[in-house]
Enzyme design. Sequence first.
Site, PDB file in Angstrom:
ATOM      1  N   GLU A 174       0.832  -1.212   0.000  1.00  0.00           N
ATOM      2  CA  GLU A 174       0.000   0.000   0.000  1.00  0.00           C
ATOM      3  C   GLU A 174       0.864   1.260   0.000  1.00  0.00           C
ATOM      4  O   GLU A 174       0.750   2.123   0.877  1.00  0.00           O
ATOM      5  CB  GLU A 174      -0.956  -0.014   1.188  1.00  0.00           C
ATOM      6  CG  GLU A 174      -2.001  -1.104   1.096  1.00  0.00           C
ATOM      7  CD  GLU A 174      -3.037  -1.057   2.209  1.00  0.00           C
ATOM      8  OE1 GLU A 174      -4.154  -1.569   1.995  1.00  0.00           O
ATOM      9  OE2 GLU A 174      -2.741  -0.524   3.298  1.00  0.00           O
TER      10      GLU A 174
ATOM     11  N   GLU B 103      -6.414  -7.312  -1.259  1.00  0.00           N
ATOM     12  CA  GLU B 103      -6.890  -7.313   0.128  1.00  0.00           C
ATOM     13  C   GLU B 103      -8.347  -6.887   0.175  1.00  0.00           C
ATOM     14  O   GLU B 103      -8.759  -5.948  -0.514  1.00  0.00           O
ATOM     15  CB  GLU B 103      -6.099  -6.328   0.997  1.00  0.00           C
ATOM     16  CG  GLU B 103      -4.684  -6.711   1.330  1.00  0.00           C
ATOM     17  CD  GLU B 103      -4.063  -5.705   2.306  1.00  0.00           C
ATOM     18  OE1 GLU B 103      -4.823  -5.030   3.044  1.00  0.00           O
ATOM     19  OE2 GLU B 103      -2.831  -5.586   2.315  1.00  0.00           O
TER      20      GLU B 103
ATOM     21  N   LYS C 155      -5.639  -6.043  15.756  1.00  0.00           N
ATOM     22  CA  LYS C 155      -6.131  -7.264  16.401  1.00  0.00           C
ATOM     23  C   LYS C 155      -7.645  -7.404  16.313  1.00  0.00           C
ATOM     24  O   LYS C 155      -8.179  -8.510  16.474  1.00  0.00           O
ATOM     25  CB  LYS C 155      -5.672  -7.333  17.855  1.00  0.00           C
ATOM     26  CG  LYS C 155      -6.179  -6.241  18.772  1.00  0.00           C
ATOM     27  CD  LYS C 155      -5.611  -6.433  20.176  1.00  0.00           C
ATOM     28  CE  LYS C 155      -6.060  -5.324  21.131  1.00  0.00           C
ATOM     29  NZ  LYS C 155      -5.439  -4.014  20.773  1.00  0.00           N
TER      30      LYS C 155
END
Length: 653
Positions: free
Chosen positions: A154, A311, A360
């Site tokens: 990216e 992605e 996370k």
Amino acid sequence: MLRRPSAVPVEGIGLGCDYNYEQWSPAVWREDMALMREAGVGLVAINVFGWSDVEPRPGEYDFTALDEIIGLIHEAGIRINLGTGTASAPPWLTRRHPEVLPMADDGTTRYPGGRQAWCPSSPVFREHALRLVERVAARYGNHPALALWHVSNELGCHNALCYCDAGATAFRVWLEQRYGTVEALNKAWGTAFWSQRYADFDEVQPPRRALSVRNPAQLVDFQRFSSDALLDYYRAEAEVIRRHSDAPITTNFMVTAHIRNQDYWSWTADMDVIANDHYLDHRLPDPVAELSFAADLTRGLAGGRPWMLMETSTGAVNWQPYNLAKEPGQLLRNALTHVARGADAICFFQWRASAQGAEKFHSAMLPHAGRDTALWREVLELSAVLKSLGEIAGATVAADTALVFSWESWWATDTEARPSHDVRYLEQVHAAYRALRELGVTADIVAPGADLSPYKAVVVPCLHMVSDAETAAITDYVRDGGRAVITFYSGIVDPDDRVRLGGYPGAFRDLLGVVSEEFAPLLPGQEVALASGGRATVWTERLRCTTAEVVEAYADGKPAVTRNQFGAGLAWYVATALDPADLQNVLRQAVGDRGTGSSETEIVRRGDHVFVINHGGKDIEHPITGRELVTGQPVTGSLSVPAGTVRVVREEA
């Protein structure tokens, strides 16, 4: 050397993921290989952020773990999308060389702790990064599992605009190469204004934050430079890789609503494969329509050929104010929307949800709750569906309408000094795109100046900055019999951000047969009445027709929408922000109504296959005959698509 995008290096419609193996123990690696086989994963991206593991101390390389995971992936029969590992610098580099750290426009340094804490123009960063790339490419360049090289990650997501001294030096070099003389620079930037005239290139600084509005031409050129600097960095890594490997090379674009700093039209020739990252953005009024737009724009960057989704997410992301989970069935709908619009691979960030770190709470193919979850079952369902669609791979999307999109106009429109801060480039583009989508029109998204001859109609939203050659491409197209719809704030400035004198809309006055003497933007919440009973917002202008006819007027009779016969074609001008229904009506006149679209239904043809995507809460019927690939059932005359599902039909005559 200019390159043309090649086929996506997967079989059929591929399923892939990012795997951050360094976050897990070797025992988990072996479990994950078995689960990846179960899920039908065929491509895995690794070593994207591997620098500090592969080179824990300067000049000391340890490939033990990377060797092992590559061996395990290969044994599992999975191919590898191998990252160069350079996306973020290791702590030892920024401690020893703090000069590589990026600087914001207020002159303050941005420090490590996140990612991309490096200046794209830093020679020190490049030296160390390319040394790593050399080692990785030499070691794995001919590995039998290698399918694709993934340069950095990216590029420019966080560090696209750097105002440090290294960036300033590189900016001056770029300007001298672009303009040749400081006199030419002064002319291009209009430096007679506010006593900004330069006597030497060494006097030029990046457009750091100032006490007043900054020079708009300088701001646009700094955007151009910054995009080119990142592209130059990509080329440097690719050059090293090609010394050791024949595998295709790419990087993941960010064709999405919140990233605007790379002019990807100028990047495509250097990519072996066009790849994009896309996540639903719930800060937008219509995130699903924006997904379709991004997919079409990525296909445009690929020149109409297939591309890959590098992605996306199975559910919630981690970086929006409210990170919404996907509803049941939405994962499949989102993925197949990308496939319908040209993707030959769907890859997710990431495989296993992280237990620690800034991401996370980002969703993954294997969630924190494990396999006994609805999400895991949806992943398996998606895998089975993608496998059933394998015959579609390589096919192209059918489109008879073009929409012109320009990163340079985005930069020039959304600058500091403009008539109305409610005129935002991407909002105008999205409004036009949504209207086309709801008319059932599939559009190719093309660069300014592109060949428009294959299309029945072209839509040109808010093309504020346009060159003479780009203007001619649209004008000649209409003269030869084409139909164009151009919306307000288009044609106003040339590539030096210089106003085209003689009345608005500048470059398009003759084509549109109108002259606007003055902008008259509206205040927030203010509306104006149309003669037809509709309402308009954001923008008006003091418009008069020269050769055009009035299609829609304000309540006082002054023109709001016009149409002009120009040569053998027709050109419409939309001089205000219409509500969605009225904008659809204008586009219907120019483009037509396929009778198959709505805000909840998408119908897209790719090769011999028709995708029917039902985003709504009610079952729909679509007339077609053929074999439906998701269910494997024949269809005769009419296809039933239950609420929230997708059907794909190989059409038969």
